[in-house]
Design an enzyme around this catalytic site. Structure first.
Site, PDB file in Angstrom:
ATOM      1  N   GLY A 118      51.288  24.229  50.620  1.00  0.00           N
ATOM      2  CA  GLY A 118      52.061  22.911  50.527  1.00  0.00           C
ATOM      3  C   GLY A 118      53.305  22.803  50.030  1.00  0.00           C
ATOM      4  N   CYS A 124      50.241  30.742  49.920  1.00  0.00           N
ATOM      5  CA  CYS A 124      51.679  30.011  50.129  1.00  0.00           C
ATOM      6  C   CYS A 124      52.168  29.363  49.062  1.00  0.00           C
ATOM      7  CB  CYS A 124      51.554  29.166  51.428  1.00  0.00           C
ATOM      8  SG  CYS A 124      53.016  29.251  52.178  1.00  0.00           S
ATOM      9  N   ARG A 150      56.645  28.337  56.869  1.00  0.00           N
ATOM     10  CA  ARG A 150      57.899  28.456  55.660  1.00  0.00           C
ATOM     11  C   ARG A 150      57.287  29.029  54.476  1.00  0.00           C
ATOM     12  NH1 ARG A 150      61.914  24.943  55.267  1.00  0.00           N
ATOM     13  NH2 ARG A 150      61.503  24.258  53.426  1.00  0.00           N
ATOM     14  N   HIS A 176      48.165  31.731  55.606  1.00  0.00           N
ATOM     15  CA  HIS A 176      47.198  30.632  55.566  1.00  0.00           C
ATOM     16  C   HIS A 176      45.942  31.048  56.015  1.00  0.00           C
ATOM     17  CE1 HIS A 176      49.630  27.005  54.160  1.00  0.00           C
ATOM     18  NE2 HIS A 176      50.590  27.745  54.419  1.00  0.00           N
ATOM     19  N   GLU A 184      42.890  29.997  55.571  1.00  0.00           N
ATOM     20  CA  GLU A 184      42.005  28.762  55.423  1.00  0.00           C
ATOM     21  C   GLU A 184      42.387  28.193  57.106  1.00  0.00           C
ATOM     22  OE1 GLU A 184      44.948  28.668  54.186  1.00  0.00           O
ATOM     23  OE2 GLU A 184      46.045  26.659  54.354  1.00  0.00           O
TER      24      GLU A 184
HETATM   25  N1  GLN Z   1      57.710  26.278  51.284  1.00  0.00           N
HETATM   26  C1  GLN Z   1      56.758  26.042  50.811  1.00  0.00           C
HETATM   27  C2  GLN Z   1      57.161  26.072  49.201  1.00  0.00           C
HETATM   28  O1  GLN Z   1      58.437  26.593  48.872  1.00  0.00           O
HETATM   29  C3  GLN Z   1      55.604  26.842  50.915  1.00  0.00           C
HETATM   30  C4  GLN Z   1      54.914  26.610  51.995  1.00  0.00           C
HETATM   31  C5  GLN Z   1      53.598  26.344  52.147  1.00  0.00           C
HETATM   32  O2  GLN Z   1      52.881  26.315  51.298  1.00  0.00           O
HETATM   33  N2  GLN Z   1      53.065  26.637  53.534  1.00  0.00           N
HETATM   34  O3  GLN Z   1      56.633  25.857  48.041  1.00  0.00           O
END
Ligand code: GLN
Length: 185
Positions: A46, A78, A133, A168, A170
């Site tokens: 997230g 992530c 990201r 990810h 999941e």
């Molecule tokens: N870019 C998000 C962050 O910096 C992480 C991306 C993700 O959880 N898919 O928190």
């Protein structure tokens, strides 16, 4: 065995579905009182700044940190990896700060914001990794075992009961990471 899935923001539902299919009992963590009675923790992807802010506002940061320090198993993906990291490159203040690594956020640049690749994951084998990201681990401290690298960058680590991935697991149908996590508990 009850697994608490942090459900403040981000991709928590996919973790619940995968763990549910493996027979695990999941509870969504939305407030401090939800933390009672859980045996393990999932920190989903997230936006780590949003998740960190909500954890502070809801007074969940300190009890979660204490549980992890006491040995509660954690699967972080992530943004979850960023929440766990002891250090975030660029001077941002750490959140839970229990995992001995330095992470760099949004580390692959704009063009490569999201991509998929197959790479070996220690203990599991070749694994299709979806990066969105994503951060990567710039430095893994003592006690953090590197489980996977992509293009020379660390994307998965384990430090005792903390398993943290930049990608990810999941998403899709391969549940081997979640199985390994259940074996850890
Ligand atoms: N870019 C998000 C962050 O910096 C992480 C991306 C993700 O959880 N898919 O928190």
């Amino acid at each position: 065995m009850r697994i608490g899935v942090l459900a403040l923001q981000g991709a928590f539902l996919e973790h619940e579905q995968m763990l549910g299919q493996l027979g695990a009992d999941c509870v969504e963590l939305r407030q401090r009182s939800d933390l009672r009675g859980i045996d393990a923790l999932v920190l989903p992807g997230g936006e780590s700044t949003v998740q960190g802010k909500l954890l502070r506002e809801l007074d969940m940061l300190h009890p979660l940190r204490a549980s992890i320090q006491d040995g509660m198993p954690v699967l972080a993906t992530c943004a979850g990896l960023i929440l766990l990291a002891q250090e975030i490159s660029g001077g941002e203040a750490p959140h839970l700060g229990t995992l001995p690594v330095r992470v760099r956020r949004n580390a692959y640049g704009r063009q490569l914001g999201s991509f998929e690749t197959v790479a070996p994951l220690k203990g599991i084998g070749d694994f299709r990794m979806t990066f969105i990201r994503a951060p990567y681990v710039e430095a893994a401290g003592p006690g953090a075992e590197v489980l996977a690298e992509v293009d020379g960058r660390i994307v998965a680590v384990r430090a005792g009961h903390q398993l943290a991935l930049a990608f990810h697991p999941e998403m899709g149908t391969d549940d081997r990471v979640h199985r390994a996590f259940l074996d850890m508990i």
